[in-house]
Motif scaffolding. Sequence first.
Motif, PDB file in Angstrom:
ATOM      1  N   GLU A   1      26.642 -47.632  -7.023  1.00 20.61           N
ATOM      2  CA  GLU A   1      26.619 -48.761  -7.959  1.00 20.61           C
ATOM      3  C   GLU A   1      27.752 -49.758  -7.652  1.00 20.61           C
ATOM      4  N   TRP A   2      28.975 -49.258  -7.489  1.00 19.81           N
ATOM      5  CA  TRP A   2      30.124 -50.108  -7.162  1.00 19.81           C
ATOM      6  C   TRP A   2      30.603 -49.673  -5.782  1.00 19.81           C
ATOM      7  N   ARG A   3      30.283 -50.409  -4.772  1.00 11.70           N
ATOM      8  CA  ARG A   3      30.593 -49.962  -3.405  1.00 11.70           C
ATOM      9  C   ARG A   3      32.014 -50.344  -3.017  1.00 11.70           C
ATOM     10  N   PRO A   4      32.972 -49.394  -3.129  1.00 18.09           N
ATOM     11  CA  PRO A   4      34.321 -49.746  -2.688  1.00 18.09           C
ATOM     12  C   PRO A   4      34.385 -49.897  -1.166  1.00 18.09           C
ATOM     13  N   ASP A   5      35.398 -50.632  -0.689  1.00 18.89           N
ATOM     14  CA  ASP A   5      35.615 -50.770   0.759  1.00 18.89           C
ATOM     15  C   ASP A   5      36.431 -49.611   1.290  1.00 18.89           C
ATOM     16  N   LEU A   6      37.183 -48.974   0.388  1.00 20.40           N
ATOM     17  CA  LEU A   6      38.070 -47.886   0.802  1.00 20.40           C
ATOM     18  C   LEU A   6      38.257 -46.941  -0.376  1.00 20.40           C
ATOM     19  N   VAL A   7      38.228 -45.637  -0.085  1.00 20.45           N
ATOM     20  CA  VAL A   7      38.454 -44.624  -1.126  1.00 20.45           C
ATOM     21  C   VAL A   7      39.697 -43.822  -0.769  1.00 20.45           C
ATOM     22  N   LEU A   8      40.652 -43.769  -1.697  1.00 18.80           N
ATOM     23  CA  LEU A   8      41.847 -42.950  -1.461  1.00 18.80           C
ATOM     24  C   LEU A   8      41.737 -41.651  -2.248  1.00 18.80           C
ATOM     25  N   VAL A   9      41.891 -40.539  -1.556  1.00 22.41           N
ATOM     26  CA  VAL A   9      41.944 -39.237  -2.227  1.00 22.41           C
ATOM     27  C   VAL A   9      43.298 -38.620  -1.921  1.00 22.41           C
ATOM     28  N   HIS A  10      43.632 -37.590  -2.711  1.00 21.07           N
ATOM     29  CA  HIS A  10      44.962 -36.998  -2.555  1.00 21.07           C
ATOM     30  C   HIS A  10      44.900 -35.495  -2.311  1.00 21.07           C
ATOM     31  N   GLY A  11      45.595 -35.032  -1.306  1.00 20.23           N
ATOM     32  CA  GLY A  11      45.904 -33.604  -1.188  1.00 20.23           C
ATOM     33  C   GLY A  11      44.740 -32.707  -0.863  1.00 20.23           C
ATOM     34  N   ASP A  12      44.527 -31.674  -1.677  1.00 22.72           N
ATOM     35  CA  ASP A  12      43.720 -30.532  -1.245  1.00 22.72           C
ATOM     36  C   ASP A  12      42.843 -29.922  -2.330  1.00 22.72           C
ATOM     37  N   THR A  13      42.625 -30.644  -3.416  1.00 26.53           N
ATOM     38  CA  THR A  13      41.833 -30.034  -4.488  1.00 26.53           C
ATOM     39  C   THR A  13      40.341 -30.155  -4.185  1.00 26.53           C
ATOM     40  N   SER A  14      39.539 -29.484  -4.990  1.00 25.58           N
ATOM     41  CA  SER A  14      38.095 -29.592  -4.799  1.00 25.58           C
ATOM     42  C   SER A  14      37.595 -30.978  -5.196  1.00 25.58           C
ATOM     43  N   THR A  15      38.268 -31.611  -6.162  1.00 24.35           N
ATOM     44  CA  THR A  15      37.970 -33.020  -6.461  1.00 24.35           C
ATOM     45  C   THR A  15      38.140 -33.874  -5.218  1.00 24.35           C
ATOM     46  N   ALA A  16      39.285 -33.722  -4.544  1.00 27.70           N
ATOM     47  CA  ALA A  16      39.593 -34.570  -3.389  1.00 27.70           C
ATOM     48  C   ALA A  16      38.581 -34.342  -2.271  1.00 27.70           C
ATOM     49  N   PHE A  17      38.262 -33.079  -2.017  1.00 24.91           N
ATOM     50  CA  PHE A  17      37.324 -32.771  -0.937  1.00 24.91           C
ATOM     51  C   PHE A  17      35.931 -33.326  -1.249  1.00 24.91           C
ATOM     52  N   ALA A  18      35.419 -33.061  -2.461  1.00 23.94           N
ATOM     53  CA  ALA A  18      34.049 -33.483  -2.779  1.00 23.94           C
ATOM     54  C   ALA A  18      33.966 -35.011  -2.862  1.00 23.94           C
ATOM     55  N   ALA A  19      35.023 -35.663  -3.343  1.00 23.39           N
ATOM     56  CA  ALA A  19      35.015 -37.132  -3.404  1.00 23.39           C
ATOM     57  C   ALA A  19      35.019 -37.710  -1.992  1.00 23.39           C
ATOM     58  N   ALA A  20      35.787 -37.099  -1.093  1.00 18.43           N
ATOM     59  CA  ALA A  20      35.823 -37.575   0.293  1.00 18.43           C
ATOM     60  C   ALA A  20      34.447 -37.401   0.937  1.00 18.43           C
TER      61      ALA A  20
END
Length: 368
Positions: free
Chosen positions: A85-104
């Motif tokens: 829906e909202w296409r970002p140009d860049l996604v920043l994730v942090h570290g090593d959580t399952s949130t970060a992995f699945a979002a990446a």
Amino acid sequence: MLKLALVFGTRPEAIKMAPLVKACQNVSSWDTRVIITGQHREMVDQVLELFDLHADYDLDIMKHGQTLSEIAERTLKGMAGIFKEWRPDLVLVHGDTSTAFAAALAAFYERIPIGHVEAGLRTDSVYNPFPEEANRRLIDVVASWYFAPTEQAAENLRQEGADPKRIFVTGNTVIDALLSVVDESFQFTTPELKELDFSRPILVVTAHRRENWGEPLVEICQALLEISARSDLQIVVAMHKNPDIQSIMKGILGDDPKITLVDAPGYQEFANLLARCTLLLTDSGGLQEEAPALHKPVLVMREVTERPEALEAGTVKLVGSTKESIVAAVLQVLTDSELYEQMSTAPNPYGDGTAAVQICAILQEKYK
Ligand code: UD1
């Protein structure tokens, strides 16, 4: 105009991303949005309030007893919807959580570039910590930009074949966050913390890692009972919100008058407690970065660490999670003043509190 998404879901990610959200939101030509998965609920809401952050999207995924697959599944689906829906140009994730992995992974499926903040930490043991070691490695496979907290982390990435031109050593944003909340004149509001006598030695304890769930946590608690009986320490246990962890801790430690159990104190309360304590016993990763900045010795209840810098600097010691090793290590640091001095005066290897500003400046340069 750069459309930038910062994604986080757990308390430590929220703390470490907060300074970066602020820095990026200061760039008026960017559309910077915060997406939270809600992997943690109350523990993240506290951080949002403290740093005065607003979530533009909140997937609100947390369920008690959530499994790793459920976290990953709900994050992946939810993120896919937002990214479409909202296409970002860049996604920043942090570290090593399952949130970060699945979002990446969700960003990768949409072919959206990913920046990994706190990239390059490694233990070389994929089950230790579980699942974090695998999460951070998997993120680095699909990331385009790597913000490594230390030269060692950058070297790990280069060794794995990441493009050196895309790796930047910035320090860790946790130092930025920590320095913004620690204050000598801070007044505690948590009743249990208000009652502590800060002129006497204090041991602060946290434990939450999956490797320590169940029997190891029982041993950790038994070690605390023994330390309490054999020393004049005030012991403060900052409990994670996980009900399984709380029930073991309350069941074993609840009746010891020298042990104070506190229910997930807010970050500002906890950081100021850390600044005033004598010694820290923990299985946390982030605390191995924060304690050296506050000159506090840290005993780590794990077998390996992805933060060798603090180990080499001398602030951190690995003690495992057996009762004997924990009791022996705590009593040794307390009675050996030379060791205490050495551990509490080692240099902080995680930066000078400018990591967020540095990362933001690098992105401004790359996305001109
Ligand atoms: C997660 C991260 C871990 C990080 C830790 C910090 C993964 C795989 N692990 O583990 O790397 O060190 O966060 O805490 O992503 N709960 C609440 N309220 C909250 C937060 C948690 O009630 O605000 C309870 C829920 O019952 C939940 C449980 O805690 O099921 C465990 O949370 P979860 O995010 O699954 O794992 P953590 O151990 O916190």
